[in-house]
Design a protein around this motif. Structure first.
Motif, PDB file in Angstrom:
ATOM      1  N   SER A  92      30.693  33.790 -20.665  1.00  0.00           N
ATOM      2  CA  SER A  92      31.830  34.709 -20.711  1.00  0.00           C
ATOM      3  C   SER A  92      32.010  35.553 -19.466  1.00  0.00           C
ATOM      4  CB  SER A  92      31.683  35.655 -21.919  1.00  0.00           C
ATOM      5  OG  SER A  92      31.516  34.941 -23.117  1.00  0.00           O
ATOM      6  N   PHE A  93      30.930  35.847 -18.743  1.00  0.00           N
ATOM      7  CA  PHE A  93      30.993  36.862 -17.703  1.00  0.00           C
ATOM      8  C   PHE A  93      30.943  36.292 -16.295  1.00  0.00           C
ATOM      9  CE2 PHE A  93      28.674  39.411 -21.122  1.00  0.00           C
ATOM     10  CZ  PHE A  93      29.866  39.842 -21.675  1.00  0.00           C
ATOM     11  N   PHE A  94      31.490  35.115 -16.099  1.00  0.00           N
ATOM     12  CA  PHE A  94      31.551  34.592 -14.747  1.00  0.00           C
ATOM     13  C   PHE A  94      32.597  35.368 -13.949  1.00  0.00           C
ATOM     14  CE2 PHE A  94      34.270  32.062 -17.516  1.00  0.00           C
ATOM     15  CZ  PHE A  94      35.488  32.081 -16.848  1.00  0.00           C
ATOM     16  N   ASP A  95      32.489  35.295 -12.622  1.00  0.00           N
ATOM     17  CA  ASP A  95      33.428  36.009 -11.762  1.00  0.00           C
ATOM     18  C   ASP A  95      34.855  35.556 -12.041  1.00  0.00           C
ATOM     19  OD1 ASP A  95      31.705  37.670 -10.514  1.00  0.00           O
ATOM     20  OD2 ASP A  95      31.434  36.453  -8.719  1.00  0.00           O
ATOM     21  N   ARG A  96      35.760  36.526 -12.013  1.00  0.00           N
ATOM     22  CA  ARG A  96      37.186  36.311 -12.230  1.00  0.00           C
ATOM     23  C   ARG A  96      37.525  35.950 -13.669  1.00  0.00           C
ATOM     24  NH1 ARG A  96      39.409  33.021  -6.868  1.00  0.00           N
ATOM     25  NH2 ARG A  96      38.990  34.663  -5.350  1.00  0.00           N
ATOM     26  N   ILE A  99      31.956  49.936 -14.699  1.00  0.00           N
ATOM     27  CA  ILE A  99      32.411  48.568 -14.980  1.00  0.00           C
ATOM     28  C   ILE A  99      33.601  48.594 -15.932  1.00  0.00           C
ATOM     29  CG2 ILE A  99      31.761  46.396 -16.087  1.00  0.00           C
ATOM     30  CD1 ILE A  99      28.938  46.832 -15.032  1.00  0.00           C
ATOM     31  N   ARG A 100      33.526  49.440 -16.942  1.00  0.00           N
ATOM     32  CA  ARG A 100      34.644  49.551 -17.889  1.00  0.00           C
ATOM     33  C   ARG A 100      35.915  50.030 -17.198  1.00  0.00           C
ATOM     34  NH1 ARG A 100      34.001  54.392 -21.760  1.00  0.00           N
ATOM     35  NH2 ARG A 100      34.933  55.427 -19.945  1.00  0.00           N
ATOM     36  N   GLU A 101      35.775  50.985 -16.303  1.00  0.00           N
ATOM     37  CA  GLU A 101      36.939  51.573 -15.660  1.00  0.00           C
ATOM     38  C   GLU A 101      37.532  50.672 -14.584  1.00  0.00           C
ATOM     39  OE1 GLU A 101      38.451  54.712 -16.342  1.00  0.00           O
ATOM     40  OE2 GLU A 101      37.264  54.321 -18.140  1.00  0.00           O
ATOM     41  N   ASN A 102      36.679  50.018 -13.796  1.00  0.00           N
ATOM     42  CA  ASN A 102      37.191  49.278 -12.642  1.00  0.00           C
ATOM     43  C   ASN A 102      36.121  48.295 -12.168  1.00  0.00           C
ATOM     44  OD1 ASN A 102      38.367  48.401 -10.244  1.00  0.00           O
ATOM     45  ND2 ASN A 102      39.183  50.412  -9.741  1.00  0.00           N
ATOM     46  N   GLU A 103      36.058  47.152 -12.823  1.00  0.00           N
ATOM     47  CA  GLU A 103      35.009  46.188 -12.479  1.00  0.00           C
ATOM     48  C   GLU A 103      35.220  45.606 -11.086  1.00  0.00           C
ATOM     49  OE1 GLU A 103      32.645  42.329 -14.353  1.00  0.00           O
ATOM     50  OE2 GLU A 103      34.369  43.197 -15.410  1.00  0.00           O
ATOM     51  N   GLY A 116      25.596  39.806 -13.953  1.00  0.00           N
ATOM     52  CA  GLY A 116      24.201  39.835 -14.374  1.00  0.00           C
ATOM     53  C   GLY A 116      23.888  41.029 -15.250  1.00  0.00           C
ATOM     54  N   LEU A 117      24.457  42.186 -14.912  1.00  0.00           N
ATOM     55  CA  LEU A 117      24.218  43.381 -15.711  1.00  0.00           C
ATOM     56  C   LEU A 117      24.791  43.222 -17.114  1.00  0.00           C
ATOM     57  CD1 LEU A 117      23.233  46.279 -15.970  1.00  0.00           C
ATOM     58  CD2 LEU A 117      25.390  47.046 -14.960  1.00  0.00           C
ATOM     59  N   LYS A 118      25.987  42.650 -17.216  1.00  0.00           N
ATOM     60  CA  LYS A 118      26.605  42.474 -18.534  1.00  0.00           C
ATOM     61  C   LYS A 118      25.859  41.432 -19.362  1.00  0.00           C
ATOM     62  CE  LYS A 118      30.879  41.799 -17.124  1.00  0.00           C
ATOM     63  NZ  LYS A 118      32.350  41.616 -17.205  1.00  0.00           N
ATOM     64  N   ILE A 119      25.339  40.404 -18.717  1.00  0.00           N
ATOM     65  CA  ILE A 119      24.558  39.402 -19.454  1.00  0.00           C
ATOM     66  C   ILE A 119      23.298  40.036 -20.030  1.00  0.00           C
ATOM     67  CG2 ILE A 119      23.159  37.316 -19.189  1.00  0.00           C
ATOM     68  CD1 ILE A 119      25.256  36.315 -17.190  1.00  0.00           C
ATOM     69  N   ARG A 120      22.613  40.853 -19.227  1.00  0.00           N
ATOM     70  CA  ARG A 120      21.400  41.520 -19.723  1.00  0.00           C
ATOM     71  C   ARG A 120      21.726  42.488 -20.853  1.00  0.00           C
ATOM     72  NH1 ARG A 120      20.380  41.594 -14.121  1.00  0.00           N
ATOM     73  NH2 ARG A 120      20.981  43.792 -13.941  1.00  0.00           N
ATOM     74  N   LEU A 121      22.839  43.193 -20.726  1.00  0.00           N
ATOM     75  CA  LEU A 121      23.228  44.121 -21.788  1.00  0.00           C
ATOM     76  C   LEU A 121      23.573  43.366 -23.065  1.00  0.00           C
ATOM     77  CD1 LEU A 121      23.901  47.048 -22.612  1.00  0.00           C
ATOM     78  CD2 LEU A 121      26.248  46.611 -21.847  1.00  0.00           C
ATOM     79  N   MET A 122      24.286  42.248 -22.941  1.00  0.00           N
ATOM     80  CA  MET A 122      24.622  41.444 -24.111  1.00  0.00           C
ATOM     81  C   MET A 122      23.360  40.933 -24.795  1.00  0.00           C
ATOM     82  SD  MET A 122      26.845  39.996 -26.146  1.00  0.00           S
ATOM     83  CE  MET A 122      28.478  39.833 -25.417  1.00  0.00           C
TER      84      MET A 122
END
Length: 603
Positions: free
Chosen positions: A104-108, A184-188, A200-206
């Motif tokens: 889900s969290f790939f670039d773009r 990240i929420r405001e302006n990724e 990477g940060l979002k994958i670890r958080l997930m």
């Protein structure tokens, strides 16, 4: 003891004493709600703080439910074995969560993409359980032997676990790393251009939130003694999102109150007003969404804040003076960092040959379908140069900077930074090569304070704490000077959304300089600044080029400002470079007069 710690101690005392006044039925309902609230907290961490709308936390809750249920029903028994199974359920959920994040969290990737993926996750989970037949219990559920634990003990276990998860989550979101989640929420996009690897940060958080949701599910099935597919289906996943929205996302307290309140009220009304209670709950949800879109907790917090300010305004004398003194003592600070070693003019920069171009563009072109925006652009820039890029609107100036800052943007040609090709590199990888970009429109984090914006920008260079929030930020000398000359030093606690346009321009410039770049891309950095602020920023940029040997590419419509600080001038028109030379010659070129007066044509 910090005030937040006092609150958690008070909640622990209330949790321990509340069974004295609560009946067994209330304890049972609240125990169930506490386990659900743990899953809601994970939704808040993902959606409320990071902006990841997910409907899949129910599936991870269900993974915990069925991993423990199947193990106890067929394979293991005993306390230690059960604890090992719970840990295994958390590990399995973390792996699945990491896989979902990787997809889900790939670039773009569009923000809606993860919502679609997580929408499918509970559906897949439900189909797996229903197709398992007698092994999973199918639609009838899978019973397990109940542990010898009383309702009161379950109340303490569930409440204690919720309190622990809430406390750890609070420490995390209040830390420097927690500020990055909000950024990240405001302006990724801005985060990526600050060198942060957000995927990477979002994958670890997930993965972490998936493990916590599985822990809640594993404990819940031990409490309920039966596993049902409804604990991992789409309806439950949607309910977690609704409870989070009702209470107020991005607050931690809101999802807990929303979950506990809705479940407790539903249990009471469901017994007294069967079938009608759903109407009341739905009506309340509509009212809150329409009139309190931020949720109940932010609305109550706003009211309490106004009452507190009114009470403080009525105070006077020594109390007010003492309060002001304490506020000044607690004011956060910025200070110079031991970084950005100054290099004298003519001295070779470590890792670079003397006189070698730090930035080189070879036949760079950019097309949007049939529209040719850049065509055959050839530019070289060296350390210590300030290259002014001028041209009329639509000439391709901003597109040129975008191609340099993101290796995936150009359609053809080569771009080299310090002799390395950037073809195919995302913005964060270009930052690692020394490229930093300031956008044409101020691009900051509106929900964060000025200090937090600087801290997020500095996190690329400085270690980020996951459990502590620092009161100071160390900035390199150019970034610190930008903060000082623009007046931001007195606005460190001010939300970035409340700043003027010029102050936002200065803040973004300071954020970019905090990266300690080798190539600085500036798109109209002085727009909205006063004459004094413009002169001060010009002095900072000149010093950057002369003392720190930075290569600066500057887009600016103010030709007087360009003449003051530039050493070279590049004239761009209709996607082509018409003039590229020393400032005295290029500034007096007939081409510039023709373009700005009118009548310029493609050569």
């Amino acid at each position: 003891m910090p005030s937040s710690a006092r609150y958690f101690v008070l909640l622990a005392v209330l949790l321990a004493a509340s069974p004295l006044v609560l009946g067994e039925y209330a304890q049972q309902i609240l125990s169930q709600a506490f386990f659900f609230a743990i899953a809601a907290v994970t939704v808040d961490l993902l959606w409320g703080y990071t902006g990841i709308l997910t409907f899949g936390q129910s599936a991870f809750f269900g993974v915990g439910v069925y991993t423990v249920a199947i193990a106890l029903a067929y394979y293991v028994e005993g306390t230690l074995a059960t604890a090992a199974v719970v840990l295994g359920a958390m590990a399995a959920a973390a792996l699945i969560g990491a896989a979902v994040g990787w997809l889900s969290f790939f670039d773009r990737a569009s923000p809606i993409y993860v919502a679609i993926v997580t929408l499918a996750l509970p559906v897949v989970f439900t189909q797996v359980i229903l197709s398992g037949g007698a092994y999973t219990g199918s639609s009838s559920g899978l019973p397990i032997p109940p542990p010898a634990i009383s309702i009161m003990q379950w109340y303490w276990i569930s409440g204690g676990l919720l309190l622990l998860v809430a406390m750890v989550s609070y420490v995390f979101v209040s830390s420097d790393a927690g500020r990055i989640l909000v950024a990240i929420r405001e302006n990724e996009e801005r985060c990526r251009y600050l060198g942060l690897r957000t995927s990477g940060l979002k994958i670890r958080l997930m993965a972490a939130c998936s493990a916590v949701a599985a822990l809640a599910g594993a404990c819940y099935v031990l409490f309920g003694s039966v596993a049902a597919h409804s604990y991992g289906d789409f309806v439950f996943g949607t309910e977690l999102v609704v409870w989070t929205a009702l209470g107020g996302r991005g607050t931690l307290v809101g999802p807990i109150l929303g979950t506990v309140g809705v479940n407790y009220v539903s249990a009471v009304l469901g017994g007294n007003l069967p079938f009608v209670w759903l109407l009341f709950v739905g009506f309340a949800f509509v009212l809150i969404v329409v009139y309190l879109p931020q949720g109940l907790v932010p609305a109550l917090g706003s009211v309490l804040s106004r009452v507190t300010r009114a009470a403080v305004s009525r105070e006077g004398g020594r109390g007010a003076v003492a309060g002001a003194g304490r506020a000044r003592a607690a004011t956060p600070q910025v200070r110079a960092a031991a970084s950005m070693r100054a290099t004298r003019p003519g001295e070779a920069t470590p890792g670079a040959e003397p006189g070698a171009p730090v930035l080189e563009l070879r036949q760079v072109s950019k097309r949007y379908g049939s529209l040719q925006v850049l065509e055959g652009v050839n530019v070289q820039a060296r350390r210590g140069e300030v290259v002014g890029i001028v041209g009329p609107n639509g000439a391709g100036k901003t597109t040129l900077l975008r191609c340099i800052a993101d290796g995936r943007e150009r359609s053809s040609g080569d771009i080299l930074v310090n002799g390395r090709h950037i073809a195919g590199l995302p913005p964060q990888a270009c930052v690692a090569l020394g490229v930093s970009r300031k956008f044409q429109t101020p691009n900051v984090f509106d929900a964060l304070s000025v200090l937090d914006c600087l801290r997020v920008a500095r996190s690329y260079r400085a270690p980020t704490s996951w459990w502590r929030r620092s009161d100071t930020v160390e900035l390199p000398e150019p970034a610190l000077r930008t903060v000082q000359v623009s007046g931001l030093l007195s606005l460190l606690d001010e939300p970035a959304a409340h700043l003027s346009h010029g102050a936002k321009q200065a803040l973004e410039l300071a954020m970019v300089l905090a990266l300690e770049p080798a190539v600085l891309l500036l798109d109209e950095p002085t727009a909205g600044l006063t004459r004094e602020e413009r002169a001060a920023i010009g002095g900072v940029l000149t010093e950057l080029a002369q003392s720190h040997r930075l290569c600066i590419l500057l887009i600016e419509h103010d030709l007087d400002f360009v003449r003051e600080i530039s050493t070279r001038l590049v004239v761009l028109h209709m996607g082509r470079v018409l003039v590229d030379g020393p400032l005295p010659e290029a500034a007096e070129s007939e081409v510039i007069r023709t373009i700005y007066v009118g009548g310029g044509a493609r050569p």
